[in-house]
Write an enzyme that holds these catalytic residues in place. Structure first.
Site, PDB file in Angstrom:
ATOM      1  N   LYS A  72     -12.953  -2.168 -60.109  1.00 38.73           N
ATOM      2  CA  LYS A  72     -13.588  -0.968 -60.666  1.00 38.73           C
ATOM      3  C   LYS A  72     -14.255  -1.256 -62.003  1.00 38.73           C
ATOM      4  O   LYS A  72     -15.204  -0.576 -62.382  1.00 38.73           O
ATOM      5  CB  LYS A  72     -12.539   0.150 -60.807  1.00 38.73           C
ATOM      6  N   SER A  91      -8.266  -2.632 -57.365  1.00 41.09           N
ATOM      7  CA  SER A  91      -8.836  -1.732 -58.371  1.00 41.09           C
ATOM      8  C   SER A  91      -9.367  -2.441 -59.607  1.00 41.09           C
ATOM      9  O   SER A  91     -10.083  -1.825 -60.397  1.00 41.09           O
ATOM     10  CB  SER A  91      -7.792  -0.698 -58.809  1.00 41.09           C
ATOM     11  N   TYR A 122     -17.041   0.566 -50.918  1.00 39.88           N
ATOM     12  CA  TYR A 122     -15.917   0.588 -51.865  1.00 39.88           C
ATOM     13  C   TYR A 122     -14.782  -0.335 -51.400  1.00 39.88           C
ATOM     14  O   TYR A 122     -14.200  -1.086 -52.185  1.00 39.88           O
ATOM     15  CB  TYR A 122     -15.424   2.033 -52.005  1.00 39.88           C
ATOM     16  N   VAL A 147      -3.661  -2.724 -57.023  1.00 44.24           N
ATOM     17  CA  VAL A 147      -2.453  -2.739 -56.193  1.00 44.24           C
ATOM     18  C   VAL A 147      -2.207  -4.076 -55.513  1.00 44.24           C
ATOM     19  O   VAL A 147      -1.166  -4.287 -54.898  1.00 44.24           O
ATOM     20  CB  VAL A 147      -2.444  -1.633 -55.108  1.00 44.24           C
ATOM     21  N   TYR A 179      -3.611   3.980 -64.391  1.00 47.19           N
ATOM     22  CA  TYR A 179      -3.282   5.257 -63.751  1.00 47.19           C
ATOM     23  C   TYR A 179      -2.409   6.096 -64.670  1.00 47.19           C
ATOM     24  O   TYR A 179      -2.697   6.182 -65.874  1.00 47.19           O
ATOM     25  CB  TYR A 179      -2.606   5.010 -62.391  1.00 47.19           C
TER      26      TYR A 179
END
Lengths: 314, 314, 314, 314
Positions: free
Chosen positions: A68, A65, A192, A261, A243
């Site tokens: 991102k 992530s 992705y 992660v 998150y």
């Protein structure tokens, strides 16, 4: 600068080596479940051009992530602020893979750093091309940011995630029902998942993050994005980067950061440093257990909080 | 400092005077519904001891939820980090008066700046005393922070809110069922409502907020709170200070802020400035419409973002 | 029986013909959006073997979610009460295509009549075979129930739904993440969509529903299911048969029923009648507007409520 | 009728006496927490005027939420179908004391049998009078239904609940914010709590419920409510009478019923019987553990399901 950053890094690396509770390695991506949790790396790229490292700073890991951040930067370059018609800018208050918020808000994800939002960003970056084109562009972009052409995608991780990404498939299809994903879900997720499977070391990740400490400038010259966008990406990292533990990270660490992660975290001290930490064990919120602790300790030792007077910072 | 802050303030004040869309004055507290929306004030207390003002900077207004910042500071002084067993530190993702999150999370509010969290803080500050004792203590604290003993409570506003505060009564009783409110709901709300009804001008509010730009020091000497707590309060203001528009405020303005339905906002630039703006008209998220715009423009003109290199700031 | 059911049907058919507000035809399945809303049909199969019809009782329509009753019957025959480990029996309180409940309840749908639950049932009925095998079995089962081998699948409707069923794809993938869907989502949905695309007339549908008024017996002899299961399916139709308007249907009509977005409703009066109504225009809850009104009027005229003394019924 | 109901009752009473898992007595009302769980009673008032009992059928217990049935009947007599502007008719899908649904639906409770809905009904029944007037009226009504003037309120239970009813206070205040509770919360809850504290035996409760098996007629002559309303109350009992286990009760037992946390259940077989069971231990959903089992067994032995052909019933 009287702060001896090398000593701080050495201390933190030693402390982390002695920690017993290292969290749990992510298991939902089978290929990641095999990683040895007894690893920890840290790398700091400073604004004055130094690179300091500790521990396993040159071991590659799956950035997941953290990608991102780079994907968002790329998408803003493509469609500008129109992106914000399709993705919000608010903390979600939910887990990274939650789908309930999408139902209440008509297929518009809360922010670009939860999975749903990142899938919309991937849909934007796909831009009518085949996934391999978008993947190639992303890889070239990250190599350019880090100044390192050896960065590559771990195909085994990508394949591993493809096989089990049912929740992401659910999110993509759900948003497609609202026309907020515009390519077939398989193509968007193909792109992705490869973006998430980029493998970098702490050194490479810290280097790639320098533009965010430099108000959008590439350290090698030129501009990656405008100052306003760099600040806004930092703001999003602070409010949404961890998150449903983003508030806690801002509270305890006090600098923008984005976790993955795979156990990596990219953290930005504007004007001072781009930091990458990595340790594969995750805490209950899915963020690197030792990585978070290391950043908290680093912030404490250096005074690197965006919430303190700059004069008090190292 | 080459930045001519006086000119910036004059420009912003003039711009705000010409704005047509000023939002809606809060109507759910009858006494506030009568305020003239054609007012705007701004005051900036700088770290080097100056005070700059524009517009209606000396008109008193109801600080309402801005008081949550001072109440939190007081409660941390009383019970320390034990407070965090009873209140979370995450953005809520919901409206300021939402009750649903409480049900999912067993009576623990997400953060101290939504109503439920502020009611727990008021319960802590009550500490077994009668409401008038806690109210007196709060008032003395705010006067000390601002260095102004003329600050007072508007009893008409307090009375007005008492009569209609059914949602707050619901929140308090709901948390009492989980033993997270420990005094009778009427007493806690009596104290909470008076705290919200404190009346201050922009000048007074900016003065009262100086400790948060000074890493917890009182500008007159001594320490209000530790640096660590000051930074953490700033972090909470950034992530949670504007209800479900907190992410957007961080994105657009980039500095910690706390708004109130009276139309006031207190914003902090660490090491630089404590800023108070006020204009009674609210936007859809319940934050001052012109106040938010003025801060966005101020941040743009001064470079005062916590997400930019300090060297780039005015 | 002094009740003149023929006259009642004629009256209701006439009344429905004069109604101006006929609701909206479902548009999310393109092929259904083209149906003429000025149609209404009713057919009643009585326990003593009569068939009474009114209006367009012999026009075929897409049974859509009414098929969930037959699919459930089939699945109970295959795996028995083990099915209830994977699907709940409670009204959902949400819309037919909601996904939020699944997140709160770990991928277990509330009941077999919302889409998520019906997808699990389809997964059970697939049973390791290819979709065409399961589809063939379903079609044979419905033909056997109705005693009519001309019942067929409308392939144009199936194709139309395949192209736009993003929400169902999201639901299936989401449950697959919890291992509550066990075949690939495309196969399960391929089977599910064909089951929904079965085309029947009111006459055929009323005939197919007779086993539910007869405590599980096939009118031609033999038993379709046990009495206990027949009663339980009727109970589920009453509590869950009309999505988030199930309570209202039970309140106003008082007999078990299952609606579909094609505008059909199958309703059961135990020991008395199996009723099918059809009119393509839907109300806000997605149930046939005239169909619901017709059943309410029929229940009023006949006394056919499961909540009244049997002696008071026609 | 060949069914030997006396033998069935004797069997069930014996079976229940041998059960080991009797659930947990409700503890949130302190006065109820002291009840001996080793008690079980059953009483059946038949349509042909017989009364059959088993076990502790003459021991009084707190009817608690069973009173919602009588309160609803009374409110419908006062304001008619206008009541449905303020309370819904759908199963809630949530626990009996949930507040989240109220937030999503603007203060309109889903149905009159969850606490929020019953509080609105109590507000209607208060009708501008003092609580003691409304309480007196309710008591007279229940005595009239049962034909027994010895029925009384247990003031110790009422006092016990007053002291701990924080959630109900939250619900009442929350709805008052939406103007769906119109008297002060203390008065409405004072009335509500006394209504819940009515004490009855199984015998008395079965007698009081006879009007619901008789389509609204009082067995002593005259009409309590219209047939339509009696059927609708039965429908609501079936879809909403057991909180978030209502669907399961309909599925397993198949007759309308309303439970209370005192361990009582009133169940109605239209045209046949009004049944009261009582055992203080509750299952996870807050319904009487043995009471539910006894009704399931009774329904199985007698064929008394509203979902079976009347001819198949005893």
């Amino acid at each position: 600068m009287s702060l001896d950053l090398s000593a701080v890094i050495a201390d933190i690396t030693a402390t982390m080596a002695s920690m017993e509770d290292r969290g749990q390695v992510a298991t939902y991506i089978p290929e990641l479940a095999t990683i040895d949790p007894a690893q920890f790396g840290i790398a700091i790229a400073t604004a004055d051009g130094r690179m300091l490292t500790g521990g396993d700073a040159d071991t590659g890991f799956s950035i997941q992530s953290v990608s991102k951040v780079f994907a968002l930067t790329l998408a803003l370059g493509k469609v500008g602020d129109q992106l914000w018609d399709r993705v919000g800018r608010e903390p979600s208050g939910n887990a990274f893979n939650s789908i309930t918020q999408l139902e209440h808000e008509q297929g518009i994800p809360r922010n670009p750093f939860i999975n749903a939002g990142a899938i919309v960003v991937a849909d934007v970056n796909l831009g009518g091309h085949e996934p391999r084109v978008a993947i190639g562009e992303m890889l070239r972009f990250v190599r350019y940011l880090a100044g390192d052409d050896s960065i590559a995608i771990n195909e085994a991780v990508a394949a591993s995630e493809t096989a089990t990404g049912f929740r992401n498939m659910a999110l993509a299809n759900y948003m497609r029902a609202f026309d907020n994903v515009r390519h077939p879900a398989e193509l968007v997720l193909g792109s992705y998942i490869h973006q998430c499977a980029i493998e970098m070391s702490c050194r490479q990740l810290a280097l790639a993050g320098r533009y965010l400490m430099l108000d959008g400038r590439h350290p090698g010259g030129g501009r990656v994005i405008s100052p306003r966008r760099a600040r806004r990406i930092n703001a999003l990292m602070l409010t949404c980067g961890h998150y449903d533990a983003s508030g806690d990270f801002a509270f305890r660490v006090g600098i923008p950061g984005k976790s993955g992660v795979g156990g990596g975290i990219l953290a930005i001290v504007p004007g001072r440093a781009a930091i990458a930490v990595w340790s594969p064990g995750l805490n209950a919120s899915g963020n690197s257990c030792l990585g978070t602790l290391a950043l908290e300790e680093l912030a404490r030792r250096t005074g690197w909080s965006v919430f303190s007077p700059p004069e008090d910072r190292g």
